[in-house]
Enzyme design. Structure first.
Site, PDB file in Angstrom:
ATOM      1  N   HIS A 115       0.844  -1.206   0.000  1.00 16.40           N
ATOM      2  CA  HIS A 115       0.000   0.000   0.000  1.00 16.40           C
ATOM      3  C   HIS A 115       0.881   1.259   0.000  1.00 16.40           C
ATOM      4  O   HIS A 115       0.915   2.024   0.975  1.00 16.40           O
ATOM      5  CB  HIS A 115      -0.878  -0.051   1.248  1.00 16.40           C
ATOM      6  CG  HIS A 115      -2.047   0.863   1.259  1.00 16.40           C
ATOM      7  ND1 HIS A 115      -1.974   2.213   0.971  1.00 16.40           N
ATOM      8  CD2 HIS A 115      -3.352   0.622   1.552  1.00 16.40           C
ATOM      9  CE1 HIS A 115      -3.170   2.758   1.100  1.00 16.40           C
ATOM     10  NE2 HIS A 115      -4.028   1.806   1.448  1.00 16.40           N
ATOM     11  N   GLU A 163      -0.672   1.493  -5.495  1.00 13.54           N
ATOM     12  CA  GLU A 163      -0.465   0.256  -4.758  1.00 13.54           C
ATOM     13  C   GLU A 163      -0.334  -0.947  -5.693  1.00 13.54           C
ATOM     14  O   GLU A 163      -1.015  -1.038  -6.706  1.00 13.54           O
ATOM     15  CB  GLU A 163      -1.639   0.042  -3.791  1.00 13.54           C
ATOM     16  CG  GLU A 163      -1.919   1.260  -2.918  1.00 13.54           C
ATOM     17  CD  GLU A 163      -3.260   1.185  -2.214  1.00 13.54           C
ATOM     18  OE1 GLU A 163      -3.650   0.069  -1.804  1.00 13.54           O
ATOM     19  OE2 GLU A 163      -3.916   2.240  -2.080  1.00 13.54           O
TER      20      GLU A 163
END
Length: 298
Positions: A169, A272
């Site tokens: 992330h 991400e």
């Protein structure tokens, strides 16, 4: 191991040091001829990557809480064994338990060309099985050099098949979100989480001027964040992933997040590396899968 034991067993003089930084959590600090980096053992989360000659590539919230039981806001959180909310139990932790677990040091070494490799591990335990009833071995492998390579490698050590979703992330540090453009997603289908519908991006360059949560699927392409005011392009390559997510909460949502300043959305974007939607990972006993993000400055 305590900090002294970690330094004795894994430290590299002048290159790798273990110390307690934010919130008394144990960190690995890396300094080599290419870059500096900071990696927290809690969450196996890299919180800083500073190549020589440029400002930090990764964004960290100045309000992030470094406390066991809470997620660190910024850097590259590890989402595993699910991405987003749990599909069946809303009380289970957002993005899984990996980012709020303490990982163990597996190996630290200097590579042939002077890069530094750090490997951390997380295995199933009584605590993880409260949320996910499978036996597994997970590794996070960081290679800090001219570029940053981050790999989540998951192995099925059980006697039955299991599936999982995951994400690296990544938060990227920007001069200003409205200054940047993202290349690499043209003609790619995506799911817009904000309205639940699916679209295809037609434009070559993606600009951001409002809240965005897009999950692009069936894509293995590199993406490039162009930031003219920082005079750099950030290239995000990947392996073992067919899904990419672009996220920025924008002003209204940012104000509701206690671990971000109200204007934090102006200085980062998340791009991400994901296993989700059409790319959920299924592992038979003994199988492994690696998900890698490769971040470089151009």
């Amino acid at each position: 191991m305590n900090i002294d034991d970690l330094n004795e067993n894994f430290g590299v003089e002048g290159e790798v040091c273990f110390m307690e930084l934010e919130g008394d959590l144990p960190f690995i600090t890396v300094t080599n001829k290419y870059a500096e980096a900071d990696i927290c053992l809690y969450g196996a989360q890299i919180t800083g990557f500073r190549p020589a000659g440029t400002t930090d590539v990764l964004w960290m919230s100045p309000y992030s809480v470094f406390e066991v039981g809470k997620a660190i806001r910024g850097g590259i959180p590890v989402c595993f064994p699910w991405f987003g909310p749990h599909a069946e139990n809303a009380d289970f932790p957002q993005h899984g338990f990996a980012r709020t677990s303490m990982w163990q040091v597996l190996e630290v070494k200097t590579l042939e060309k002077g890069e530094t490799s750090v490997a951390l591990q997380l295995n199933n335990s009584a605590q993880t099985q409260k949320f996910w009833p499978h036996e597994f071995a997970a590794k996070m492998i960081f290679i800090i050099g001219k570029s940053l390579s981050v790999t989540l490698e998951v192995s099925n050590t059980s006697t039955h098949e299991f599936s999982y979703t995951a994400a690296l992330h990544s938060y990227f540090n920007l001069s200003g979100v409205e200054n940047i453009s993202i290349e690499g997603l043209e003609n790619t289908s995506y799911e817009n989480q904000l309205d639940g519908k699916r679209y295809t991006q037609g434009e070559k360059l993606l600009g951001i001027s409002e809240a965005i949560t897009r999950h692009y699927f069936n894509t293995t392409a590199d993406c490039v964040i162009t930031d003219p005011y920082f005079n750099r392009n950030i290239r995000i390559g990947k392996e073992g992933s067919k899904c990419s997510t672009v996220w920025n909460p924008w002003a209204a949502t940012c104000k509701q997040m206690s671990d971000m300043p109200n204007n934090a959305y102006e200085t980062f974007v998340c791009l991400e590396t994901v296993n989700n939607i059409n790319d959920k990972i299924v592992l038979a006993p003994g199988q492994s899968h690696g998900t890698t993000a490769i971040i470089s400055i151009e």
